[in-house]
Design a protein around this motif. Structure first.
Motif, PDB file in Angstrom:
ATOM      1  N   LEU A  49      -9.206  -6.018 -47.673  1.00  0.00           N
ATOM      2  CA  LEU A  49      -9.654  -5.079 -48.703  1.00  0.00           C
ATOM      3  C   LEU A  49     -11.158  -5.144 -48.956  1.00  0.00           C
ATOM      4  O   LEU A  49     -11.677  -4.348 -49.735  1.00  0.00           O
ATOM      5  CB  LEU A  49      -8.916  -5.355 -50.014  1.00  0.00           C
ATOM      6  N   LYS A  50     -11.841  -6.063 -48.311  1.00  0.00           N
ATOM      7  CA  LYS A  50     -13.280  -6.210 -48.513  1.00  0.00           C
ATOM      8  C   LYS A  50     -14.005  -5.026 -47.888  1.00  0.00           C
ATOM      9  O   LYS A  50     -13.796  -4.685 -46.730  1.00  0.00           O
ATOM     10  CB  LYS A  50     -13.770  -7.511 -47.878  1.00  0.00           C
ATOM     11  N   ARG A  51     -14.848  -4.404 -48.682  1.00  0.00           N
ATOM     12  CA  ARG A  51     -15.613  -3.264 -48.189  1.00  0.00           C
ATOM     13  C   ARG A  51     -16.898  -3.752 -47.540  1.00  0.00           C
ATOM     14  O   ARG A  51     -17.545  -4.677 -48.039  1.00  0.00           O
ATOM     15  CB  ARG A  51     -15.957  -2.320 -49.328  1.00  0.00           C
ATOM     16  N   PRO A  52     -17.298  -3.152 -46.437  1.00  0.00           N
ATOM     17  CA  PRO A  52     -18.555  -3.566 -45.807  1.00  0.00           C
ATOM     18  C   PRO A  52     -19.744  -3.244 -46.708  1.00  0.00           C
ATOM     19  O   PRO A  52     -19.770  -2.212 -47.365  1.00  0.00           O
ATOM     20  CB  PRO A  52     -18.602  -2.764 -44.510  1.00  0.00           C
ATOM     21  N   GLY A  53     -20.691  -4.153 -46.736  1.00  0.00           N
ATOM     22  CA  GLY A  53     -21.901  -3.947 -47.517  1.00  0.00           C
ATOM     23  C   GLY A  53     -21.813  -4.429 -48.947  1.00  0.00           C
ATOM     24  O   GLY A  53     -22.762  -4.297 -49.695  1.00  0.00           O
ATOM     25  N   THR A  54     -20.690  -4.990 -49.360  1.00  0.00           N
ATOM     26  CA  THR A  54     -20.554  -5.437 -50.743  1.00  0.00           C
ATOM     27  C   THR A  54     -20.854  -6.919 -50.907  1.00  0.00           C
ATOM     28  O   THR A  54     -20.902  -7.409 -52.027  1.00  0.00           O
ATOM     29  CB  THR A  54     -19.136  -5.153 -51.286  1.00  0.00           C
ATOM     30  N   ALA A  55     -21.010  -7.640 -49.809  1.00  0.00           N
ATOM     31  CA  ALA A  55     -21.329  -9.060 -49.907  1.00  0.00           C
ATOM     32  C   ALA A  55     -22.790  -9.227 -50.309  1.00  0.00           C
ATOM     33  O   ALA A  55     -23.584  -8.278 -50.300  1.00  0.00           O
ATOM     34  CB  ALA A  55     -21.055  -9.755 -48.579  1.00  0.00           C
ATOM     35  N   ARG A  56     -23.170 -10.430 -50.649  1.00  0.00           N
ATOM     36  CA  ARG A  56     -24.551 -10.686 -51.051  1.00  0.00           C
ATOM     37  C   ARG A  56     -25.438 -10.786 -49.811  1.00  0.00           C
ATOM     38  O   ARG A  56     -25.027 -11.301 -48.785  1.00  0.00           O
ATOM     39  CB  ARG A  56     -24.620 -11.980 -51.843  1.00  0.00           C
ATOM     40  N   GLY A  57     -26.623 -10.310 -49.928  1.00  0.00           N
ATOM     41  CA  GLY A  57     -27.584 -10.422 -48.845  1.00  0.00           C
ATOM     42  C   GLY A  57     -27.617  -9.194 -47.964  1.00  0.00           C
ATOM     43  O   GLY A  57     -26.704  -8.379 -47.934  1.00  0.00           O
ATOM     44  N   ARG A  58     -28.677  -9.073 -47.224  1.00  0.00           N
ATOM     45  CA  ARG A  58     -28.858  -7.863 -46.418  1.00  0.00           C
ATOM     46  C   ARG A  58     -28.056  -7.893 -45.130  1.00  0.00           C
ATOM     47  O   ARG A  58     -27.843  -6.866 -44.508  1.00  0.00           O
ATOM     48  CB  ARG A  58     -30.326  -7.649 -46.111  1.00  0.00           C
ATOM     49  N   SER A  91     -25.016  -8.244 -44.746  1.00  0.00           N
ATOM     50  CA  SER A  91     -23.718  -7.581 -44.910  1.00  0.00           C
ATOM     51  C   SER A  91     -23.841  -6.076 -44.829  1.00  0.00           C
ATOM     52  O   SER A  91     -22.847  -5.378 -44.707  1.00  0.00           O
ATOM     53  CB  SER A  91     -23.102  -7.974 -46.259  1.00  0.00           C
ATOM     54  N   ARG A  92     -25.045  -5.562 -44.895  1.00  0.00           N
ATOM     55  CA  ARG A  92     -25.256  -4.110 -44.893  1.00  0.00           C
ATOM     56  C   ARG A  92     -25.595  -3.616 -43.493  1.00  0.00           C
ATOM     57  O   ARG A  92     -26.241  -4.310 -42.707  1.00  0.00           O
ATOM     58  CB  ARG A  92     -26.375  -3.747 -45.854  1.00  0.00           C
ATOM     59  N   ASN A  93     -25.130  -2.410 -43.223  1.00  0.00           N
ATOM     60  CA  ASN A  93     -25.434  -1.810 -41.925  1.00  0.00           C
ATOM     61  C   ASN A  93     -26.918  -1.435 -41.857  1.00  0.00           C
ATOM     62  O   ASN A  93     -27.486  -0.976 -42.837  1.00  0.00           O
ATOM     63  CB  ASN A  93     -24.593  -0.565 -41.693  1.00  0.00           C
ATOM     64  N   THR A  94     -27.505  -1.612 -40.704  1.00  0.00           N
ATOM     65  CA  THR A  94     -28.892  -1.223 -40.517  1.00  0.00           C
ATOM     66  C   THR A  94     -28.933   0.048 -39.669  1.00  0.00           C
ATOM     67  O   THR A  94     -28.084   0.274 -38.816  1.00  0.00           O
ATOM     68  CB  THR A  94     -29.703  -2.332 -39.815  1.00  0.00           C
ATOM     69  N   ARG A  95     -29.934   0.847 -39.879  1.00  0.00           N
ATOM     70  CA  ARG A  95     -30.040   2.104 -39.122  1.00  0.00           C
ATOM     71  C   ARG A  95     -31.018   1.974 -38.010  1.00  0.00           C
ATOM     72  O   ARG A  95     -31.894   1.284 -37.914  1.00  0.00           O
ATOM     73  CB  ARG A  95     -30.477   3.224 -40.042  1.00  0.00           C
TER      74      ARG A  95
END
Length: 74
Positions: free
Chosen positions: A59-68, A70-74
Motif C-alpha cells: 500500500l506504500k505509494r511511491p514518493g511518500t518516503a522521506r528524502g529525495r 524516494s521520488r521519481n526524477t525526470r
C-alpha cells in the motif's frame, strides 16, 4: 482481577498501555501462587489480538518516503 485485565487487554490501543500490560503478564508468570500458565497464555492472546495490524508494504505509494531518493526524477 483477571476479568478486568482481560477486558483491558482486549481493547488496549495505546503503546504505553500495551507495554504495561505486557510487563504485568511477565510478572504474573513469575508468581508461584499466580494464575495457571494456560490462563496467562489466554490473556497474552487477548493482548496480541488487540494489536494494530502489520503494515502492508504493497500500500506504500511511491514518493511518500522521506528524502529525495524516494521520488521519481525526470
Amino acid at each position: 482481577g483477571l476479568a478486568w485485565f482481560e477486558e483491558q487487554s482486549a481493547r488496549a490501543k495505546h503503546p504505553d498501555v500495551r507495554k504495561a500490560l505486557s510487563a504485568a503478564l511477565i510478572k504474573l508468570t513469575s508468581i508461584p501462587q499466580g494464575p495457571a500458565a494456560a490462563r496467562v497464555d489466554e490473556l497474552r492472546e487477548k493482548l496480541e489480538g488487540s494489536a494494530k495490524p502489520l503494515r502492508d508494504p504493497t500500500l506504500k505509494r511511491p514518493g511518500t518516503a522521506r528524502g529525495r531518493r524516494s521520488r521519481n526524477t525526470r
